[in-house]
Design a protein around this motif. Structure first.
Motif, PDB file in Angstrom:
ATOM      1  N   THR A  61       0.824  -1.200   0.000  1.00 58.86           N
ATOM      2  CA  THR A  61       0.000   0.000   0.000  1.00 58.86           C
ATOM      3  C   THR A  61       0.866   1.260   0.000  1.00 58.86           C
ATOM      4  O   THR A  61       1.784   1.384   0.818  1.00 58.86           O
ATOM      5  CB  THR A  61      -0.925   0.010   1.233  1.00 58.86           C
ATOM      6  OG1 THR A  61      -1.694  -1.197   1.249  1.00 58.86           O
ATOM      7  CG2 THR A  61      -1.849   1.213   1.207  1.00 58.86           C
ATOM      8  N   ASP A  62       0.588   2.163  -0.947  1.00 56.97           N
ATOM      9  CA  ASP A  62       1.279   3.454  -1.067  1.00 56.97           C
ATOM     10  C   ASP A  62       2.760   3.326  -1.433  1.00 56.97           C
ATOM     11  O   ASP A  62       3.511   4.299  -1.337  1.00 56.97           O
ATOM     12  CB  ASP A  62       1.166   4.275   0.229  1.00 56.97           C
ATOM     13  CG  ASP A  62      -0.274   4.608   0.581  1.00 56.97           C
ATOM     14  OD1 ASP A  62      -1.066   4.815  -0.357  1.00 56.97           O
ATOM     15  OD2 ASP A  62      -0.601   4.663   1.783  1.00 56.97           O
ATOM     16  N   LEU A  63       3.178   2.142  -1.849  1.00 58.29           N
ATOM     17  CA  LEU A  63       4.580   1.952  -2.242  1.00 58.29           C
ATOM     18  C   LEU A  63       4.685   2.103  -3.764  1.00 58.29           C
ATOM     19  O   LEU A  63       4.085   1.343  -4.523  1.00 58.29           O
ATOM     20  CB  LEU A  63       5.062   0.567  -1.819  1.00 58.29           C
ATOM     21  CG  LEU A  63       6.575   0.355  -1.754  1.00 58.29           C
ATOM     22  CD1 LEU A  63       7.210   1.282  -0.741  1.00 58.29           C
ATOM     23  CD2 LEU A  63       6.890  -1.094  -1.418  1.00 58.29           C
ATOM     24  N   GLN A  64       5.426   3.103  -4.202  1.00 63.50           N
ATOM     25  CA  GLN A  64       5.534   3.411  -5.627  1.00 63.50           C
ATOM     26  C   GLN A  64       6.693   2.632  -6.246  1.00 63.50           C
ATOM     27  O   GLN A  64       7.835   3.067  -6.259  1.00 63.50           O
ATOM     28  CB  GLN A  64       5.734   4.915  -5.826  1.00 63.50           C
ATOM     29  CG  GLN A  64       4.594   5.768  -5.300  1.00 63.50           C
ATOM     30  CD  GLN A  64       3.265   5.417  -5.960  1.00 63.50           C
ATOM     31  OE1 GLN A  64       3.173   5.277  -7.186  1.00 63.50           O
ATOM     32  NE2 GLN A  64       2.222   5.257  -5.140  1.00 63.50           N
ATOM     33  N   ILE A  65       6.378   1.437  -6.751  1.00 64.20           N
ATOM     34  CA  ILE A  65       7.389   0.608  -7.410  1.00 64.20           C
ATOM     35  C   ILE A  65       6.805   0.080  -8.710  1.00 64.20           C
ATOM     36  O   ILE A  65       5.593   0.119  -8.935  1.00 64.20           O
ATOM     37  CB  ILE A  65       7.826  -0.568  -6.524  1.00 64.20           C
ATOM     38  CG1 ILE A  65       6.623  -1.465  -6.183  1.00 64.20           C
ATOM     39  CG2 ILE A  65       8.512  -0.063  -5.256  1.00 64.20           C
ATOM     40  CD1 ILE A  65       7.017  -2.739  -5.450  1.00 64.20           C
ATOM     41  N   ASP A  66       7.677  -0.438  -9.585  1.00 59.65           N
ATOM     42  CA  ASP A  66       7.213  -1.018 -10.839  1.00 59.65           C
ATOM     43  C   ASP A  66       7.306  -2.545 -10.769  1.00 59.65           C
ATOM     44  O   ASP A  66       7.759  -3.120  -9.763  1.00 59.65           O
ATOM     45  CB  ASP A  66       7.997  -0.468 -12.030  1.00 59.65           C
ATOM     46  CG  ASP A  66       9.496  -0.665 -11.887  1.00 59.65           C
ATOM     47  OD1 ASP A  66       9.924  -1.587 -11.158  1.00 59.65           O
ATOM     48  OD2 ASP A  66      10.260   0.110 -12.498  1.00 59.65           O
ATOM     49  N   ARG A 109      -0.844  -1.937  -7.115  1.00 56.70           N
ATOM     50  CA  ARG A 109      -1.557  -1.523  -8.321  1.00 56.70           C
ATOM     51  C   ARG A 109      -1.641  -2.717  -9.282  1.00 56.70           C
ATOM     52  O   ARG A 109      -0.662  -3.444  -9.458  1.00 56.70           O
ATOM     53  CB  ARG A 109      -0.817  -0.372  -9.010  1.00 56.70           C
ATOM     54  CG  ARG A 109      -0.631   0.841  -8.129  1.00 56.70           C
ATOM     55  CD  ARG A 109      -0.071   2.029  -8.920  1.00 56.70           C
ATOM     56  NE  ARG A 109       1.063   1.667  -9.754  1.00 56.70           N
ATOM     57  CZ  ARG A 109       2.315   1.572  -9.329  1.00 56.70           C
ATOM     58  NH1 ARG A 109       2.601   1.788  -8.047  1.00 56.70           N
ATOM     59  NH2 ARG A 109       3.284   1.249 -10.160  1.00 56.70           N
TER      60      ARG A 109
END
Length: 240
Positions: free
Chosen positions: A57-62, A87
């Motif tokens: 949650t709320d972790l911006q990774i690809d 996501r």
């Protein structure tokens, strides 16, 4: 001809709840993995045999970063049963399934993760029904056993042996020596406390914040102690 749907070849499907360990990594992953390695080294078998959910949650990774993280966890024998808060665009084939709607309540029903002392066989985790907000265990908790009660407080009338653990949604009260692991506030209760007659713990944790044996003040060892959480740090004092 009408087919009988309850013959011996029918498949029986049942629901069952297990307590999963939730890991919430943060960036950079190298630093987070180093902290994870430190925990695993100082508390052998902590993740062994436990279902683990990865909270992104709320972790911006690809997607490549996620794949690399899962691979690094696999090298450490941490098996991810599902991923929450990711996501959809970063999930893909070969990854653990996406999960949602997880409750911060009874999940852990696991086999004891550490070998028992003196050749004794590990016992399965003991789950009590959520009929009250506290339970009392009127016997010692032996090495290899787990007592888990996410619904409230746990009181042990006796000692908790090395290699045993007590996990409570509320506070933990131990009227004996605490030589194993005690985890209070396991479902998100920062006001939970740990009380014991004699502190010799391998690990204590409150609301996910943990402290290992070597991190505890020497003058508290062997003493009657209470522990609580203050500003994301575990505090302790002797009981008189």
């Amino acid at each position: 001809m009408t087919k009988v749907l309850t013959d011996a070849r029918s498949i029986r499907i049942k629901g069952r709840s297990f307590l999963a360990v939730m890991l919430s990594p943060d960036l950079p992953f190298d630093d987070w993995l180093a902290r994870l390695d430190d925990l695993a080294a100082r508390s052998a078998g902590f993740f062994l045999g436990r279902p683990v959910v990865l909270d992104l949650t709320d972790l911006q990774i690809d997607r490549p970063q996620l794949k690399e993280l899962i691979a690094e966890l696999a090298k450490r024998n941490v098996s991810i049963m599902g991923i929450e808060g990711a996501r959809p665009s970063i999930l893909g084939s070969g990854m653990p399934p996406a999960l949602k709607g997880g409750r911060s309540a009874s999940d852990i029903e696991v086999q004891a993760s550490e070998p028992a002392d003196s050749g004794a066989k590990p016992a399965a985790a003991e789950i009590r029904p959520a009929t009250t907000q506290s339970i009392v265990i009127r016997e010692p908790v032996r090495s290899g056993q787990s007592v888990i009660f996410p619904e409230g407080d746990v009181t042990i009338v006796g000692s908790v042996a090395s290699g045993a653990e007590v996990i409570a949604g509320g506070s933990v009260h131990i009227y004996g020596a605490l030589r194993g692991r005690a985890m209070a506030g396991s479902i998100g209760n920062a006001s939970a406390r740990i009380f014991c007659r004699k502190l010799e713990a391998e690990l204590v944790a409150i609301d996910g914040v943990y402290k290992m044996a070597e991190d505890m003040a020497a003058n508290l060892r062997g003493q009657a102690v209470q522990l609580w959480l203050e500003d994301d740090a575990i505090m302790a004092e002797k009981l008189t």
